[in-house]
Motif scaffolding. Structure first.
Motif, PDB file in Angstrom:
ATOM      1  N   MET A   1      -5.831  -0.698   9.906  1.00 20.62           N
ATOM      2  CA  MET A   1      -6.947  -1.105   9.008  1.00 20.62           C
ATOM      3  C   MET A   1      -6.896  -0.859   7.592  1.00 20.62           C
ATOM      4  SD  MET A   1      -9.015  -2.677  11.004  1.00 20.62           S
ATOM      5  CE  MET A   1     -10.759  -2.579   9.952  1.00 20.62           C
ATOM      6  N   ARG A   2      -6.062   0.222   7.147  1.00 19.61           N
ATOM      7  CA  ARG A   2      -6.000   0.473   5.801  1.00 19.61           C
ATOM      8  C   ARG A   2      -5.001  -0.548   5.042  1.00 19.61           C
ATOM      9  NH1 ARG A   2      -3.725   6.491   5.174  1.00 19.61           N
ATOM     10  NH2 ARG A   2      -4.894   6.395   3.086  1.00 19.61           N
ATOM     11  N   CYS A   3      -4.224  -1.077   5.858  1.00 24.04           N
ATOM     12  CA  CYS A   3      -3.546  -2.142   5.156  1.00 24.04           C
ATOM     13  C   CYS A   3      -4.101  -3.419   4.929  1.00 24.04           C
ATOM     14  CB  CYS A   3      -2.353  -2.443   6.230  1.00 24.04           C
ATOM     15  SG  CYS A   3      -0.824  -3.676   5.396  1.00 24.04           S
ATOM     16  N   THR A   4      -5.054  -3.637   5.903  1.00 19.65           N
ATOM     17  CA  THR A   4      -6.204  -4.497   5.667  1.00 19.65           C
ATOM     18  C   THR A   4      -6.824  -4.835   4.457  1.00 19.65           C
ATOM     19  OG1 THR A   4      -6.161  -4.975   8.146  1.00 19.65           O
ATOM     20  CG2 THR A   4      -7.686  -6.179   7.022  1.00 19.65           C
ATOM     21  N   GLY A   5      -7.261  -3.665   4.067  1.00 17.55           N
ATOM     22  CA  GLY A   5      -8.339  -3.446   2.895  1.00 17.55           C
ATOM     23  C   GLY A   5      -7.428  -3.575   1.785  1.00 17.55           C
ATOM     24  N   LEU A   6      -6.346  -3.329   1.926  1.00 16.08           N
ATOM     25  CA  LEU A   6      -5.116  -3.579   0.801  1.00 16.08           C
ATOM     26  C   LEU A   6      -4.948  -5.001   0.613  1.00 16.08           C
ATOM     27  CD1 LEU A   6      -3.160  -2.468  -1.549  1.00 16.08           C
ATOM     28  CD2 LEU A   6      -1.437  -2.654   0.457  1.00 16.08           C
ATOM     29  N   TRP A   7      -4.827  -5.666   1.506  1.00 15.19           N
ATOM     30  CA  TRP A   7      -4.618  -7.023   1.407  1.00 15.19           C
ATOM     31  C   TRP A   7      -5.775  -7.913   1.003  1.00 15.19           C
ATOM     32  CZ3 TRP A   7      -0.191  -9.483   0.810  1.00 15.19           C
ATOM     33  CH2 TRP A   7       1.139  -8.680   1.323  1.00 15.19           C
ATOM     34  N   ILE A   8      -7.023  -7.292   1.553  1.00 12.33           N
ATOM     35  CA  ILE A   8      -8.221  -8.230   0.893  1.00 12.33           C
ATOM     36  C   ILE A   8      -8.532  -8.031  -0.581  1.00 12.33           C
ATOM     37  CG2 ILE A   8     -10.832  -8.164   1.288  1.00 12.33           C
ATOM     38  CD1 ILE A   8     -10.136  -7.563   4.069  1.00 12.33           C
ATOM     39  N   ALA A   9      -8.118  -6.700  -0.956  1.00 10.96           N
ATOM     40  CA  ALA A   9      -8.228  -6.157  -2.279  1.00 10.96           C
ATOM     41  C   ALA A   9      -7.499  -7.042  -3.429  1.00 10.96           C
ATOM     42  CB  ALA A   9      -8.175  -4.924  -2.640  1.00 10.96           C
ATOM     43  N   THR A  10      -5.951  -7.338  -2.821  1.00  8.85           N
ATOM     44  CA  THR A  10      -5.327  -8.102  -3.419  1.00  8.85           C
ATOM     45  C   THR A  10      -5.629  -9.666  -3.698  1.00  8.85           C
ATOM     46  OG1 THR A  10      -3.491  -6.686  -2.676  1.00  8.85           O
ATOM     47  CG2 THR A  10      -2.812  -8.976  -3.374  1.00  8.85           C
ATOM     48  N   GLY A  11      -6.157 -10.249  -2.373  1.00  4.73           N
ATOM     49  CA  GLY A  11      -6.501 -11.367  -2.650  1.00  4.73           C
ATOM     50  C   GLY A  11      -7.784 -11.843  -3.587  1.00  4.73           C
ATOM     51  N   LEU A  12      -8.575 -10.790  -3.382  1.00  2.00           N
ATOM     52  CA  LEU A  12     -10.014 -10.905  -4.256  1.00  2.00           C
ATOM     53  C   LEU A  12      -9.706 -10.944  -5.843  1.00  2.00           C
ATOM     54  CD1 LEU A  12     -12.556  -8.955  -2.157  1.00  2.00           C
ATOM     55  CD2 LEU A  12     -12.523 -11.620  -2.773  1.00  2.00           C
ATOM     56  N   THR A  13      -8.551  -9.846  -6.075  1.00  2.00           N
ATOM     57  CA  THR A  13      -8.185  -9.807  -7.570  1.00  2.00           C
ATOM     58  C   THR A  13      -7.645 -11.076  -7.708  1.00  2.00           C
ATOM     59  OG1 THR A  13      -7.763  -7.456  -7.067  1.00  2.00           O
ATOM     60  CG2 THR A  13      -6.839  -8.356  -8.793  1.00  2.00           C
ATOM     61  N   GLY A  14      -6.718 -11.585  -7.092  1.00  7.49           N
ATOM     62  CA  GLY A  14      -5.997 -12.825  -7.244  1.00  7.49           C
ATOM     63  C   GLY A  14      -7.081 -14.258  -7.577  1.00  7.49           C
ATOM     64  N   ALA A  15      -8.102 -14.066  -6.538  1.00  2.63           N
ATOM     65  CA  ALA A  15      -9.079 -15.204  -6.618  1.00  2.63           C
ATOM     66  C   ALA A  15      -9.758 -14.786  -7.739  1.00  2.63           C
ATOM     67  CB  ALA A  15      -9.890 -14.868  -5.468  1.00  2.63           C
ATOM     68  N   GLN A  16      -9.851 -13.812  -8.275  1.00  4.80           N
ATOM     69  CA  GLN A  16     -10.639 -13.480  -9.488  1.00  4.80           C
ATOM     70  C   GLN A  16     -10.179 -14.258 -10.887  1.00  4.80           C
ATOM     71  OE1 GLN A  16     -13.985 -11.719 -10.117  1.00  4.80           O
ATOM     72  NE2 GLN A  16     -13.758 -12.155 -11.890  1.00  4.80           N
ATOM     73  N   VAL A  17      -8.775 -14.443 -10.668  1.00  2.00           N
ATOM     74  CA  VAL A  17      -7.999 -14.900 -11.981  1.00  2.00           C
ATOM     75  C   VAL A  17      -8.350 -16.331 -11.643  1.00  2.00           C
ATOM     76  CG1 VAL A  17      -5.722 -15.547 -12.712  1.00  2.00           C
ATOM     77  CG2 VAL A  17      -6.525 -13.062 -12.142  1.00  2.00           C
ATOM     78  N   ILE A  18      -8.059 -16.978 -10.475  1.00  2.00           N
ATOM     79  CA  ILE A  18      -8.055 -18.359  -9.893  1.00  2.00           C
ATOM     80  C   ILE A  18      -9.460 -18.974 -10.391  1.00  2.00           C
ATOM     81  CG2 ILE A  18      -7.477 -20.130  -8.313  1.00  2.00           C
ATOM     82  CD1 ILE A  18      -5.333 -18.230  -7.404  1.00  2.00           C
ATOM     83  N   ALA A  19     -10.455 -18.271  -9.555  1.00  2.00           N
ATOM     84  CA  ALA A  19     -11.991 -18.993  -9.443  1.00  2.00           C
ATOM     85  C   ALA A  19     -12.853 -17.753  -9.732  1.00  2.00           C
ATOM     86  CB  ALA A  19     -11.978 -19.696  -8.233  1.00  2.00           C
ATOM     87  N   PRO A  20     -13.033 -17.267 -10.998  1.00  2.00           N
ATOM     88  CA  PRO A  20     -14.043 -16.166 -11.267  1.00  2.00           C
ATOM     89  C   PRO A  20     -15.465 -16.281 -10.924  1.00  2.00           C
ATOM     90  CG  PRO A  20     -13.290 -17.102 -13.193  1.00  2.00           C
ATOM     91  CD  PRO A  20     -12.630 -17.721 -12.276  1.00  2.00           C
TER      92      PRO A  20
END
Length: 51
Positions: A1-20
């Motif tokens: 589960m710890r790995c899932t949180g890292l991937w979600i955080a990474t996805g949200l960070t990238g999405a913040q750049v693309i579609a804030p």
């Protein structure tokens, strides 16, 4: 589960750049859900303590 949180955080960070705007909306919804869960756990703990 710890790995899932890292991937979600990474996805949200990238999405913040693309579609804030859309990302803020999603994060606001997730924050509201987290607060609701926290309040539920607090209520359940208080109810268990009084029983």
């Amino acid at each position: 589960m710890r790995c899932t949180g890292l991937w979600i955080a990474t996805g949200l960070t990238g999405a913040q750049v693309i579609a804030p705007g859309a990302t803020r909306l999603v994060c606001s919804g997730l924050t509201a859900l987290t607060v609701a869960d926290l309040l539920h756990f607090v209520r359940a703990a208080l109810q268990q303590a009084t029983d």
